[in-house]
Design an enzyme around this catalytic site. Structure first.
Site, short mmCIF file in Angstrom:
data_model
loop_
_atom_site.label_atom_id
_atom_site.label_comp_id
_atom_site.label_asym_id
_atom_site.label_seq_id
_atom_site.Cartn_x
_atom_site.Cartn_y
_atom_site.Cartn_z
N CYS A 35 38.23 29.11 14.39
CA CYS A 35 38.33 30.52 14.82
C CYS A 35 39.77 30.98 15.01
CB CYS A 35 37.56 30.72 16.12
SG CYS A 35 35.87 30.16 16.00
N HIS B 193 39.65 37.14 20.02
CA HIS B 193 38.57 36.55 19.22
C HIS B 193 37.22 37.02 19.78
CE1 HIS B 193 36.04 33.84 17.13
NE2 HIS B 193 35.96 32.92 18.06
N ASN C 137 30.10 36.09 16.37
CA ASN C 137 31.31 35.29 16.18
C ASN C 137 31.48 35.00 14.69
OD1 ASN C 137 33.25 33.28 16.03
ND2 ASN C 137 32.47 32.11 17.76
O1 UT7 Z 1 34.45 30.56 18.60
C1 UT7 Z 1 34.80 29.75 19.68
C2 UT7 Z 1 33.74 28.82 20.04
N1 UT7 Z 1 32.56 29.32 20.69
C3 UT7 Z 1 32.55 29.92 21.89
O2 UT7 Z 1 33.49 30.47 22.38
C4 UT7 Z 1 31.25 29.82 22.65
C5 UT7 Z 1 31.50 29.39 24.08
N2 UT7 Z 1 30.28 29.27 24.88
C6 UT7 Z 1 29.46 30.32 25.15
O3 UT7 Z 1 29.68 31.42 24.71
C7 UT7 Z 1 28.29 30.06 26.09
O4 UT7 Z 1 28.41 28.79 26.68
C8 UT7 Z 1 26.92 30.17 25.35
C9 UT7 Z 1 26.64 31.62 24.97
C10 UT7 Z 1 26.91 29.29 24.11
C11 UT7 Z 1 25.79 29.72 26.28
O5 UT7 Z 1 25.80 30.48 27.47
P1 UT7 Z 1 25.70 29.77 28.89
O6 UT7 Z 1 25.66 30.83 29.90
O7 UT7 Z 1 26.85 28.78 28.96
O8 UT7 Z 1 24.32 29.05 28.81
P2 UT7 Z 1 23.99 27.49 28.93
O9 UT7 Z 1 24.40 26.76 27.72
O10 UT7 Z 1 24.47 27.00 30.26
O11 UT7 Z 1 22.40 27.51 28.97
C12 UT7 Z 1 21.68 28.15 30.04
C13 UT7 Z 1 20.21 28.13 29.71
C14 UT7 Z 1 19.70 26.76 29.26
O12 UT7 Z 1 18.40 26.60 29.78
P3 UT7 Z 1 18.17 25.68 31.10
O13 UT7 Z 1 18.67 24.32 30.74
O14 UT7 Z 1 18.96 26.33 32.20
O15 UT7 Z 1 16.71 25.75 31.28
C15 UT7 Z 1 19.59 26.89 27.77
O16 UT7 Z 1 18.61 26.04 27.22
O17 UT7 Z 1 19.94 29.02 28.63
C16 UT7 Z 1 19.19 28.33 27.61
N3 UT7 Z 1 19.54 28.90 26.31
C17 UT7 Z 1 18.88 29.94 25.79
N4 UT7 Z 1 17.85 30.68 26.23
C18 UT7 Z 1 17.43 31.68 25.46
C19 UT7 Z 1 20.54 28.52 25.47
N5 UT7 Z 1 20.53 29.32 24.40
C20 UT7 Z 1 19.52 30.21 24.56
C21 UT7 Z 1 19.03 31.28 23.80
N6 UT7 Z 1 17.98 31.98 24.27
N7 UT7 Z 1 19.57 31.65 22.61
#
Ligand code: UT7
Length: 328
Positions: free
Chosen positions: A114, A255, A285
């Site tokens: 990225c 970004h 993204n």
């Molecule tokens: O380009 C540079 C690289 N990429 C980035 O910059 C991405 C960086 N990270 C992020 O943007 C965030 O960490 C994400 C958007 C990927 C995830 O958001 P989060 O608030 O960190 O969520 P999490 O991974 O802590 O997951 C929270 C919950 C989990 O469920 P449990 O374990 O709490 O029951 C996940 O399984 O959300 C669940 N989850 C979803 N639920 C519905 C993860 N993805 C989804 C989804 N829909 N698409």
């Protein structure tokens, strides 16, 4: 380094197919509500089955050449930044060169995920310092949906396809924008946090079915933490080494990975919200294409007047990070 590095043009291209959050909710266990509140993304673009990253890049490149008033045959370099190339070899830059009929140019790809636009700008500046007569076409293009695992809700909702392009020279003639400074870094000890498969690490035999390693893998929470810290840190560093403060920046173009990350970085840097450009809601993204796509759209919306200074930053797999200052 004081070498002149001017953007003569700036363009973008996105494929026409729109994939909304509701479309994704039919494919994986997710919802528009979750994706919107956690990422700010509402929809993204997906390239057609007949298209590759080089095709998107070529369309952006043709617009950039047209605006710069430079024929492909007059170019000396074609550089492409991508983490989703059509193939491991040839490079996307060589494929684009062939499509444009650019002839005997130096053509190669940059792999900085990225941060590709910032890494590429740094490279262009070095090339122009060494060869002030160079005429460089720089393209950022991504086909991330080709490496999205449509069974993994934690990654497939985040990415989209698109391209951005610009022509750079050290000419004295009036340009669109001047690169004032660029700074790029990496932390290879964290190379496992974002991985896009499909390389030679997996030893496939003919007839094998691809495994999950073929697709994008990301440790989202960890990446989030590093993204906020690294992007705000490198922005502070580039401003400081140029004797500037955030008040000297007219538009902040970060970004477009996640609206929450953008807001957290903006808040750490104390950028006024109206000075932060976002279009993550419509494209998700798009990795290396993200910053040039946002910059081109900011310009199309009339948000970049001559004299304005833009601070850009990006962060991605590697882990890589970069920042740059552009004066329009
Ligand atoms: O380009 C540079 C690289 N990429 C980035 O910059 C991405 C960086 N990270 C992020 O943007 C965030 O960490 C994400 C958007 C990927 C995830 O958001 P989060 O608030 O960190 O969520 P999490 O991974 O802590 O997951 C929270 C919950 C989990 O469920 P449990 O374990 O709490 O029951 C996940 O399984 O959300 C669940 N989850 C979803 N639920 C519905 C993860 N993805 C989804 C989804 N829909 N698409």
């Amino acid at each position: 380094m004081n070498a002149r590095c001017n953007l003569l043009s700036l363009s973008s291209h996105v494929p026409s197919q729109v994939l909304t959050n509701d479309d994704l909710a039919k494919m994986v266990d997710t919802s528009d509500e979750w994706i919107t509140t956690r990422t700010g993304i509402k929809e993204r673009r997906r390239l057609a089955a007949t298209e590759n990253a080089s095709d998107l890049g070529c369309k952006a490149a043709l617009k950039a050449l047209d605006e710069a008033g430079i024929k492909a045959s007059a170019l000396t370099h074609i550089i492409a930044a991508t983490c989703t190339p059509d193939s491991l070899c040839p490079s996307v830059a060589c494929i684009i060169s062939g499509k444009l009929g650019a002839g005997a140019v130096m053509a190669f790809d940059v792999s900085a995920a990225c941060s590709g636009f910032l890494y590429g700008l740094s490279l262009c500046r070095s090339i122009l310092a060494q060869d002030p007569a160079a005429k460089i076409l720089f393209v950022c293009t991504e086909a991330l949906t080709r490496r999205s695992d449509w069974t993994d809700r934690s990654t497939c909702v985040l990415f989209g396809d698109g391209a951005g392009a610009c022509v750079l020279t050290a000419d004295e003639r009036p340009s669109l924008a001047a690169l004032e400074d660029v700074l790029c870094k990496s932390d290879g000890s964290l190379n496992n946090l974002i991985v896009v498969g499909g390389g030679t690490a997996t030893q496939y035999k003919q007839g094998d079915t691809v495994g999950s390693d073929f697709f994008i893998h990301m440790q989202g929470r960890e990446v989030y933490r590093h993204a906020v810290r690294q992007m705000s840190g490198i922005c502070e560093e580039i401003l400081q080494r140029n004797g500037m403060g955030i008040k000297d920046v007219d538009l902040f173009v970060p970004h477009q990975a996640n609206l929450r990350i953008i807001e957290a970085v903006g808040s750490r840097l104390d950028v006024a919200p109206e000075k932060v450009f976002t279009n993550v809601d419509r494209y998700g993204n798009t990795s290396s294409a993200s910053v040039p796509l946002a910059l081109a759209e900011a310009r199309a919306q009339g948000r970049l007047e001559p004299g304005m200074r833009v601070l850009m930053t990006a962060f991605g797999g590697g882990l890589t990070v970069g920042a740059a200052l552009l004066r329009f």
